[in-house]
Design a protein around this motif. Structure first.
Motif, short mmCIF file in Angstrom:
data_model
loop_
_atom_site.label_atom_id
_atom_site.label_comp_id
_atom_site.label_asym_id
_atom_site.label_seq_id
_atom_site.Cartn_x
_atom_site.Cartn_y
_atom_site.Cartn_z
N ASN A 316 0.68 -1.37 -0.13
CA ASN A 316 0.15 0.06 0.14
C ASN A 316 0.95 1.25 -0.02
O ASN A 316 0.62 2.16 -0.79
CB ASN A 316 -0.94 -0.09 1.12
CG ASN A 316 -2.10 -0.98 1.08
OD1 ASN A 316 -2.33 -1.60 0.00
ND2 ASN A 316 -2.63 -1.13 2.19
N ASN A 320 0.81 3.68 -3.17
CA ASN A 320 0.15 5.19 -3.14
C ASN A 320 1.37 6.15 -3.40
O ASN A 320 1.09 7.11 -4.05
CB ASN A 320 0.08 5.36 -1.54
CG ASN A 320 -1.36 5.04 -0.89
OD1 ASN A 320 -2.15 4.36 -1.89
ND2 ASN A 320 -1.60 4.84 0.22
N ARG A 323 0.91 6.21 -7.30
CA ARG A 323 0.03 6.87 -7.78
C ARG A 323 -0.37 8.09 -7.69
O ARG A 323 -0.81 9.00 -8.49
CB ARG A 323 -1.06 5.93 -7.36
CG ARG A 323 -1.38 4.37 -8.03
CD ARG A 323 -2.33 3.60 -7.40
NE ARG A 323 -2.26 2.20 -7.65
CZ ARG A 323 -3.22 1.13 -7.19
NH1 ARG A 323 -3.87 1.42 -6.20
NH2 ARG A 323 -2.70 0.06 -7.73
N HIS A 324 0.25 8.55 -6.16
CA HIS A 324 0.09 9.95 -5.99
C HIS A 324 1.24 10.82 -6.26
O HIS A 324 2.13 11.50 -5.53
CB HIS A 324 -0.41 10.16 -4.62
CG HIS A 324 -1.76 9.44 -4.16
ND1 HIS A 324 -2.74 10.09 -4.38
CD2 HIS A 324 -1.95 8.36 -3.79
CE1 HIS A 324 -3.79 9.43 -4.02
NE2 HIS A 324 -3.23 8.22 -3.70
N ARG A 367 -9.29 11.91 1.27
CA ARG A 367 -8.31 12.21 0.63
C ARG A 367 -7.88 13.89 0.85
O ARG A 367 -8.67 14.61 1.18
CB ARG A 367 -8.59 11.86 -0.84
CG ARG A 367 -7.43 11.91 -1.78
CD ARG A 367 -7.71 11.21 -3.18
NE ARG A 367 -8.15 9.96 -3.22
CZ ARG A 367 -7.39 9.00 -2.92
NH1 ARG A 367 -5.99 9.04 -2.84
NH2 ARG A 367 -7.83 7.76 -2.82
N ARG A 377 -7.54 6.56 -8.26
CA ARG A 377 -6.34 6.34 -7.53
C ARG A 377 -6.43 5.35 -6.42
O ARG A 377 -5.67 5.40 -5.48
CB ARG A 377 -5.84 7.53 -7.16
CG ARG A 377 -5.34 8.77 -8.22
CD ARG A 377 -4.54 9.80 -7.80
NE ARG A 377 -4.26 10.68 -8.71
CZ ARG A 377 -3.39 11.95 -8.62
NH1 ARG A 377 -3.32 12.36 -7.28
NH2 ARG A 377 -3.11 12.59 -9.57
N GLY A 382 -5.87 2.91 1.69
CA GLY A 382 -4.70 2.32 1.69
C GLY A 382 -4.02 2.64 2.99
O GLY A 382 -3.42 1.97 3.83
#
Length: 442
Positions: A316, A320, A323-324, A367, A377, A382
């Motif tokens: 996770n 993350n 993806r971020h 988020r 996303r 996560g």
């Protein structure tokens, strides 16, 4: 200026907390203070009684009558009670007034010395008995607080193990401590019921939702693969499959989050370096697709836990971080053992994260900048799973925003050391540490 003030305030608070006496010390001082006060009162009353008794015994006597009856210094008294003057050449005789003065002075000196000795010796005895009372008060305070210590130990074990089935079960007289222990047991029982009900609800709901999602995926696959399916149907089917897969991941995340609420009973030895290396290998295709360069520095970080949950934790974090991130960004993963902890640190580039919103990203379905989940996303669970997993293993997780954008997330788990452990300083390669850059396809 604000940082300096906050640091000073924190230091002052810590210093005051260190100087604040414990309840055992306060009880000891209370017992000793009451004992010393009672001793002082008793010594004062004794002083007054002795002084009064000495004054009664020292009342003026019949010294003059005795003097007149027997004479002074063996001499006879003359007519009228007057002392006859000695003949010339003989020693002068003592007068009645001088004898009385000597007797009064001797009596006063005796009283003063007696009272001073009483105060001195009584004060010394009171000090010795007070010191003994301080020691006995310390022991008695410990005995009186023993039930409270049992309650504290039970609460500490429950907090560490997350085992809400444990109870104090204090057996003693019906007093304040008994009521406190029973109230604590009742609270544990209610908390255990509430948490169990919550986990059962999440698990049952997730399992119930898996079946229709599996059916939907099968029906969409069949519809898309039909020979007479048009291009519009195929595009619609692909979109529906993406949405369905996203819902399945959400349900898997809910199940994992519900499972990590329990204590890890079957912990196995593992090394975070091996887990991080395996996760990075799996995440390499996604990192290449987004043009994210991956750098790793994997030092020995032995710990123990559920291998599946720990792998999910690191996965996770890495997902993350990818993806971020922005296209062409960087991802750095490091593992190390330090100060009795096994640490994994995942650092990425990306948008600037305000410091006051760091804690928000650990909440489920939250988020940055939006309470709702951006479906492209992930499910928004996560980092919630990361924190729950770390807590279940007796560790914790922290996140710090980077000035240039992105986050540095650190997970700490209790270290497992089979032998003498070598400390790996940050930035120094050790063991299977290495540096591998996953280049993009550009």
């Amino acid at each position: 200026m604000t940082t300096h003030t906050t640091t000073t305030h924190t230091g002052t608070t810590w210093f005051n907390d260190r100087l604040r006496p414990t309840i055992r010390m306060r009880l000891t001082l209370l017992y000793t203070g009451l004992f010393v006060c009672a001793g002082i009162v008793l010594l004062g009353l004794t002083y007054l009684l002795v002084q009064n008794n000495l004054q009664r015994q020292g009342e003026p006597g019949k010294a003059d009558q005795v003097f007149q009856a027997n004479g002074a210094g063996g001499k006879t008294a003359g007519p009228g009670g007057q002392v006859v003057a000695p003949p010339p050449g003989e020693a002068p005789q003592v007068t009645l007034q001088k004898v009385q003065g000597v007797l009064i002075k001797g009596r006063e000196d005796y009283q003063r010395e007696t009272l001073n000795a009483l105060l001195t010796q009584g004060g010394i005895a009171l000090g010795l008995v007070g010191a003994a009372g301080l020691g006995f008060g310390w022991l008695l305070a410990d005995r009186a607080l023993r039930p409270v210590h049992a309650i504290t130990d039970t609460a500490r074990r429950v907090a560490r193990s997350h085992d809400l089935t444990e109870r104090i079960a204090y057996e003693g007289p019906r007093d304040d401590v008994k009521e406190l222990a029973d109230t604590f047991d009742t609270m544990l029982g209610r908390l255990a019921g509430a948490f169990d009900g919550q986990r059962r609800f999440v698990a049952n709901a997730s399992h119930e939702l898996r079946t229709p999602l599996a059916i939907n995926r099968t029906l969409i696959d069949v519809a898309v693969r039909r020979p007479d399916a048009t291009d519009d149907v195929k595009r619609l089917g692909e979109s529906l499959l993406v949405v369905n897969g996203r819902h399945e991941r959400l349900i898997d995340g809910l199940l994992t989050l519900a499972d990590t609420g329990n204590v890890v009973a079957d912990a196995a030895p593992l090394d975070l370096a091996d887990v991080a290396g395996h996760v990075l290998q799996q995440a390499a295709p996604e990192a290449r697709a987004r043009g994210v360069g991956t750098d790793r520095l994997l030092g020995p970080a032995p710990t123990s836990g559920d291998p599946v949950l720990v792998e999910r934790l690191v996965q996770n974090l890495v997902e993350n971080a990818i993806r971020h991130n922005h296209d062409g960004g960087d991802l750095h993963v490091a593992t190390r053992g330090r100060d009795g902890w096994a640490e994994v640190v995942v650092t990425n580039t990306g948008p600037v994260v305000p410091a006051y919103e760091v804690e928000t990203i650990f909440e489920p379905f939250r988020r940055l900048g939006n309470d709702r989940v951006r479906s492209d996303r992930g499910s928004g669970l996560g980092l919630s799973i990361v924190r729950a997993t770390a807590t279940a293993h007796g560790g914790g997780v922290t996140a710090e925003p980077r000035p240039d954008g992105g986050l540095a997330v650190t997970v700490r788990l209790p270290s497992r050391v089979d032998g003498p452990r070598q400390e790996v300083p940050p930035g120094a390669p050790a063991g299977n540490a290495g540096r591998i850059t996953v280049a993009s396809d550009q």
